[in-house]
Each structure stands twice: as structure tokens, then as C-alpha cells.
Design an enzyme around this catalytic site. Structure first.
Site, short mmCIF file in Angstrom:
data_model
loop_
_atom_site.label_atom_id
_atom_site.label_comp_id
_atom_site.label_asym_id
_atom_site.label_seq_id
_atom_site.Cartn_x
_atom_site.Cartn_y
_atom_site.Cartn_z
N ASP A 158 -5.99 -0.41 -0.84
CA ASP A 158 -7.40 -0.73 -0.71
C ASP A 158 -7.50 -2.22 -0.38
O ASP A 158 -6.52 -2.97 -0.55
CB ASP A 158 -8.12 -0.40 -2.02
CG ASP A 158 -9.61 -0.71 -1.98
OD1 ASP A 158 -10.22 -0.55 -0.89
OD2 ASP A 158 -10.16 -1.13 -3.01
N GLY A 159 -8.66 -2.67 0.05
CA GLY A 159 -8.82 -4.06 0.42
C GLY A 159 -9.39 -4.93 -0.68
O GLY A 159 -8.66 -5.64 -1.39
#
Length: 298
Positions: A158-159
Site C-alpha cells: 500500500d502507499g
């Protein structure tokens, strides 16, 4: 040299299935747990959620046997005495793991910097939170699946609040999507601050540079984020500013991540939200929770 390797520290409960002995520890106490482990020290443990991942990491060393690229460190709350069963199992499966710290019930996270570990994987959420609070990259393996049958190691992230800080996520949580989008558009040329797993991604990138990208590299990475255009631009420019290549970037605009992780064939997926980890699990993807950022403050 040791510091040039990618170093991953893993707990014994993430590497092997220790559910039976852990249940005894929780219900009957330390003495019963120690007695059980010693009585069963010649019984080989079944693989845990992180076993297949560790195996793939160690297999990377076959390309450079004279100077291994990866080292796995064992960090365990077992004692050295009860840890014999763990090393018997390591030897049984032929895992090249020789360094370890056994802490007899104390959280082992303090040994992460001493070993120079780029990542700590554990089944103990408390240990992971302590590691993150101390500034070390860490995640809790909360789901497991059969490994991707490809020899290639595939890691998805995920970012926001994982690779990047939760700066933008905080704006979204406090002020909504429109404010988040407006902020990211205004700051598109300003790199995001790094998150807890930035260093781990950088170490993976360093390993990738040893291989010819025209052929099938043994590691492939992906960013799988809820962001969508126009908020994608800041992410792309941030990775460019860091000098880190990521092989695939998937901007989902809020869609369920599970099907895309399955399509990517991830061996493991790191996310700060348990809901996304559960979606990964539903699609037979090993998931690791990074309890960092505004979504985990409670």
C-alpha cells in the site's frame, strides 16, 4: 559485507506454526510452555504464515553464492533452551538461518538495529507496534496462503502510511476526499515524506539492481493503492525523487484490492488497514498489517 545484504528478521511464530505451544503458554503459563517445547523438541514444526516468503528470500542467494544478497535473522521470545525445537525445524527444512536472538519472553525488537534488519516480521502485534514506535520497519503477519508457484518473489505495498507517511491520509480522514485530492494536486511536485517501509523498499530495489531487467528478474514489486488520478502524480514523482523503481503501480480509486493482488500474484502484501489485509486473505494472498498512521492511532 553484512550491511550490503537485505536483512529480514522474523519471529519464530511467523516462521513456524506454534499455535499449540502458544495456546499452552496463554492458558497454562511459562513453565508448562517450556516443558512442552522440550518434550517435543524433536518433532518438526509445520510451516507458518511467513515460511514460504522466507524460502523465496533465501532462494535469491543461489544467483550469488559467494556473496549472498539476503539474510534471514530469527528473533524469538523463546528461551535458548526451548528454541532448540525451532532450530531443529530450521535444519529439517534446509533453511540457511544461523543468526538468532532468544529473549525468554521479552520483546526482541531492540535487536533489530543491532542485526541491521531492514524489516521485522512477527505474529505478535505488540512487538510490531513497539518496533514501529522505535522507528524500525515492521509488520504483523495476520494471514497466510499457499505461495505463488512462480519462482519470482512478488511483493506488494500500500502507499500512504506504509511506503509514504500518513500526511496525505490524515487530510483525507479529517477533511474528506475533495480536500485530499486538492492537496495532492497542489503538492504534486513535492515528494511525500517516507513511511515505515520506505527503507525496506529501498533495500529491495538495491537487490534488484544486481539483475538484468531485460530478463525475468527474481523480484517484482507493486504499489497497490486506493489513490486515483490526479492524486497519482505525487506518488510517481515521489518514487522518482527517491531513485526507487517500482515495477507495477495500480491506482484503484477505492476498489477492493484483493482481486488485483491475486492478479499480480503477490507473495505478501503490506497495508496499514486490516480491512485490506482481510481482502487479500480472501484471495489467498499472505497479508501483513503495518499498524502505523492515523488509521491505527486508536
Amino acid at each position: 559485507m553484512l550491511q550490503q545484504k537485505l536483512i529480514v528478521a522474523i519471529s519464530s511464530r511467523a516462521l513456524f506454526n506454534l499455535d499449540a505451544s502458544h495456546h499452552i503458554f496463554e492458558t497454562q503459563g511459562m513453565e508448562a510452555f517450556c516443558r512442552y517445547q522440550i518434550e517435543h523438541e524433536n518433532e518438526i514444526l509445520d510451516p507458518g504464515f511467513g515460511f514460504a516468503l522466507v524460502k523465496k528470500f533465501l532462494d535469491l542467494n543461489s544467483a550469488f553464492p559467494a556473496q549472498p544478497l539476503v539474510e534471514i535473522i530469527l528473533l524469538s521470545q523463546n528461551s535458548a533452551d526451548t528454541g532448540l525445537r525451532i532450530f531443529n525445524s530450521i535444519n529439517h527444512y534446509g533453511l540457511a538461518i544461523s543468526r538468532a536472538a532468544f529473549t525468554s519472553g521479552v520483546s526482541p525488537y531492540a535487536y533489530i538495529p543491532a542485526f541491521g534488519a531492514d524489516l521485522f516480521l512477527s505474529a505478535n502485534a505488540g512487538d510490531v507496534r513497539k518496533a514501529l514506535a522505535a522507528g524500525y520497519a515492521a509488520a504483523t503477519i495476520i494471514a497466510g496462503a499457499t505461495a505463488n508457484t512462480s519462482e519470482q518473489l512478488r511483493i506488494a505495498f500500500d502507499g500512504d502510511a506504509v511506503l509514504f507517511s500518513d500526511e496525505a491520509e490524515t487530510i483525507y480522514q479529517q477533511h474528506g476526499l475533495a480536500a485530499f485530492t486538492d492537496n495532492e494536486r497542489k503538492h504534486a511536485h513535492q515528494p511525500l515524506p517516507g513511511g515505515p517501509l520506505k527503507g525496506f523498499l529501498s533495500a529491495l530495489h538495491r537487490i534488484q539492481t544486481h539483475f538484468d531487467q531485460q530478463n525475468l528478474a527474481p523480484i517484482r514489486t507493486a504499489l497497490v493503492t486506493a489513490r486515483a488520478a490526479p492524486a497519482h502524480e505525487r506518488v510517481v514523482r515521489t518514487l522518482r525523487a527517491w531513485g526507487i523503481r517500482i515495477d507495477e503501480a495500480i491506482f484503484l480509486g477505492g476498489m477492493d484490492k484483493g482481486p488485483f493482488l491475486q492478479a499480480f500474484g503477490a507473495d505478501i502484501f503490506f497495508d496499514d488497514q486490516k480491512g485490506h489485509c482481510e481482502s487479500a486473505e480472501l484471495h489467498q494472498i499472505t497479508a501483513a498489517h503495518v499498524p502505523h498512521g492515523v488509521k491505527n492511532q486508536s
